[in-house]
Design a protein around this motif. Sequence first.
Motif, PDB file in Angstrom:
ATOM      1  N   GLU A 162       0.841  -1.203   0.000  1.00  0.00           N
ATOM      2  CA  GLU A 162       0.000   0.000   0.000  1.00  0.00           C
ATOM      3  C   GLU A 162       0.873   1.250   0.000  1.00  0.00           C
ATOM      4  N   ASP A 163       1.933   1.263   0.805  1.00  0.00           N
ATOM      5  CA  ASP A 163       2.837   2.407   0.852  1.00  0.00           C
ATOM      6  C   ASP A 163       3.570   2.604  -0.470  1.00  0.00           C
ATOM      7  N   VAL A 164       3.980   1.516  -1.085  1.00  0.00           N
ATOM      8  CA  VAL A 164       4.808   1.592  -2.287  1.00  0.00           C
ATOM      9  C   VAL A 164       3.981   1.815  -3.553  1.00  0.00           C
ATOM     10  N   LEU A 165       2.841   1.154  -3.658  1.00  0.00           N
ATOM     11  CA  LEU A 165       2.065   1.198  -4.896  1.00  0.00           C
ATOM     12  C   LEU A 165       0.722   1.904  -4.758  1.00  0.00           C
ATOM     13  N   GLY A 166       0.390   2.373  -3.569  1.00  0.00           N
ATOM     14  CA  GLY A 166      -0.924   2.941  -3.296  1.00  0.00           C
ATOM     15  C   GLY A 166      -1.286   4.170  -4.109  1.00  0.00           C
ATOM     16  N   ASP A 167      -0.298   4.916  -4.582  1.00  0.00           N
ATOM     17  CA  ASP A 167      -0.604   6.129  -5.349  1.00  0.00           C
ATOM     18  C   ASP A 167      -0.890   5.830  -6.814  1.00  0.00           C
ATOM     19  N   GLY A 168      -0.766   4.553  -7.212  1.00  0.00           N
ATOM     20  CA  GLY A 168      -1.066   4.165  -8.588  1.00  0.00           C
ATOM     21  C   GLY A 168       0.007   4.505  -9.596  1.00  0.00           C
TER      22      GLY A 168
END
Length: 76
Positions: free
Chosen positions: A39-45
Amino acid sequence: MFYVKETINDSLEVKVEINDENVFCHCPVCGREVSVNLEDVLGDGRGDLFSTSVMCEDCSREMMEVGHGNGSKAEC
């Protein structure tokens, strides 16, 4: 539920649920194993699993120090 699946042979297949405690990568600088919160690494899309890497805390700190002109080298 998301999971990874690996076929070992014709009669054995392993499935492992992906959760916030079992995702890891290797630091691209020193090779140390790093726990990753997807979530931290890929959460911003803006990232993906194929081209994204996560540095360990020591290498990240060293990069920040060098970027700010400190120039000191941290051991990894």
